[in-house]
Scaffold this motif. Structure first.
Motif, PDB file in Angstrom:
ATOM      1  N   ALA A   1     -15.573  48.206  17.967  1.00 62.09           N
ATOM      2  CA  ALA A   1     -16.485  48.438  16.682  1.00 62.09           C
ATOM      3  C   ALA A   1     -17.269  47.191  16.554  1.00 62.09           C
ATOM      4  N   ALA A   2     -16.948  45.963  16.554  1.00 62.23           N
ATOM      5  CA  ALA A   2     -17.752  44.807  16.072  1.00 62.23           C
ATOM      6  C   ALA A   2     -18.898  44.834  17.354  1.00 62.23           C
ATOM      7  N   GLN A   3     -18.704  45.367  18.724  1.00 66.03           N
ATOM      8  CA  GLN A   3     -19.899  45.438  19.401  1.00 66.03           C
ATOM      9  C   GLN A   3     -20.794  46.401  18.953  1.00 66.03           C
ATOM     10  N   MET A   4     -20.516  47.630  18.624  1.00 65.29           N
ATOM     11  CA  MET A   4     -21.138  48.423  18.159  1.00 65.29           C
ATOM     12  C   MET A   4     -21.828  48.088  16.856  1.00 65.29           C
ATOM     13  N   LEU A   5     -21.233  47.415  16.114  1.00 68.46           N
ATOM     14  CA  LEU A   5     -22.129  46.932  14.796  1.00 68.46           C
ATOM     15  C   LEU A   5     -23.016  45.848  15.105  1.00 68.46           C
ATOM     16  N   ALA A   6     -22.769  44.888  16.064  1.00 64.62           N
ATOM     17  CA  ALA A   6     -23.689  44.009  16.343  1.00 64.62           C
ATOM     18  C   ALA A   6     -24.875  44.479  17.054  1.00 64.62           C
TER      19      ALA A   6
END
Length: 257
Positions: free
Chosen positions: A207-212
């Motif tokens: 999720a953090a990678q997608m948000l980044a």
């Protein structure tokens, strides 16, 4: 009159004697019975079922039951391979398939089979650990049955089945097993919890990678979080704001000049 009455009386006695011998020679064997006949002490043949003749004084008969015998093996003290003392009892199902061997080869096939079952039970179970006795009872039944069947074959006996009925433990061992089971449940719970944490961490990383990769999504997420916090009754709210997001907002401000 006496010389004439004597032959008649003697003939009656002989006739009665013959009738008595014939009657006493008759034997009736049921469908599940066989008679092992000995003629002058030597084995002659196996007869039955039905009506057979056994001449008194010349022949002797030993009756054998061919039905399945259910024999209870008394509790045996067994020490397992991991040095745990238990009491084990079982039941043995067997039948005679060769009446001649059952009478000639062993003095008392019932007693012999019982004693052999007791010793075999102790020997076989003594080669296994306590956990195997409790968890693999079917395999142990088969092992005992095969060994008994092989050893009693020379007696004309077929061991049909062996069932271990009870494995009795002392109170200290029962408590130890209960503690072991509780520790095992706790271990499994910790493993499941750790696996869940691992999966959650992987999901959060994705999720953090997608948000980044999508700054707009990051902004929407922050706004959603602020909405949730605003509904709380807390008097003071500290909300972290990323510097990159703040920089972009400052860049978009009014330019003087």
């Amino acid at each position: 009159m006496l010389p004439f009455d004597l032959p008649f009386g003697f003939g009656s006695v002989v006739l009665l004697f013959v009738i008595a011998v014939v009657v006493s020679s008759l034997r009736i064997l049921r469908e599940y019975e066989r008679g092992v006949i000995f003629l002058l002490g030597r084995f002659w043949k196996v007869k039955g079922p039905g009506l057979i003749v056994v001449v008194p004084g010349l022949m002797q008969m030993a009756k054998v039951d061919l039905r399945v015998v259910t024999m209870d093996v008394p509790p045996q003290d067994v020490i397992s391979r991991d040095n745990v003392s238990v009491k084990v009892n079982a039941v043995v199902f067997f039948r005679v398939i060769d009446p001649q061997k059952a009478i000639i080869q062993v003095e008392n096939y019932l007693m012999a089979t019982s004693q052999l079952a007791q010793t075999t039970l102790r020997v076989v179970l003594g080669k296994h650990e306590l956990d195997e006795m409790l968890a693999e009872r079917e395999r142990l039944n088969l092992d005992v049955q095969q060994i008994l069947d092989a050893q009693t074959d020379a007696w004309g006996i077929k061991v049909v089945n062996v069932e271990i009925k009870h494995i009795d433990l002392n109170e200290s061992m029962v408590r130890a097993i209960a503690r072991q089971a509780e520790a095992e449940r706790e271990r499994r719970a910790k493993v499941i919890h750790a696996e869940g944490e691992k999966q959650a961490a992987v999901a959060l990383l994705e999720a953090a990678q997608m948000l980044a990769q999508q700054p707009e999504a990051m902004q929407l997420r922050y706004l959603q979080t602020m909405t949730q916090v605003a509904g709380d009754r807390a008097s003071t709210v500290v909300f972290p704001l990323p510097m990159d997001l703040l920089g972009r907002l400052l860049d978009k401000g009014p330019k003087q000049g």
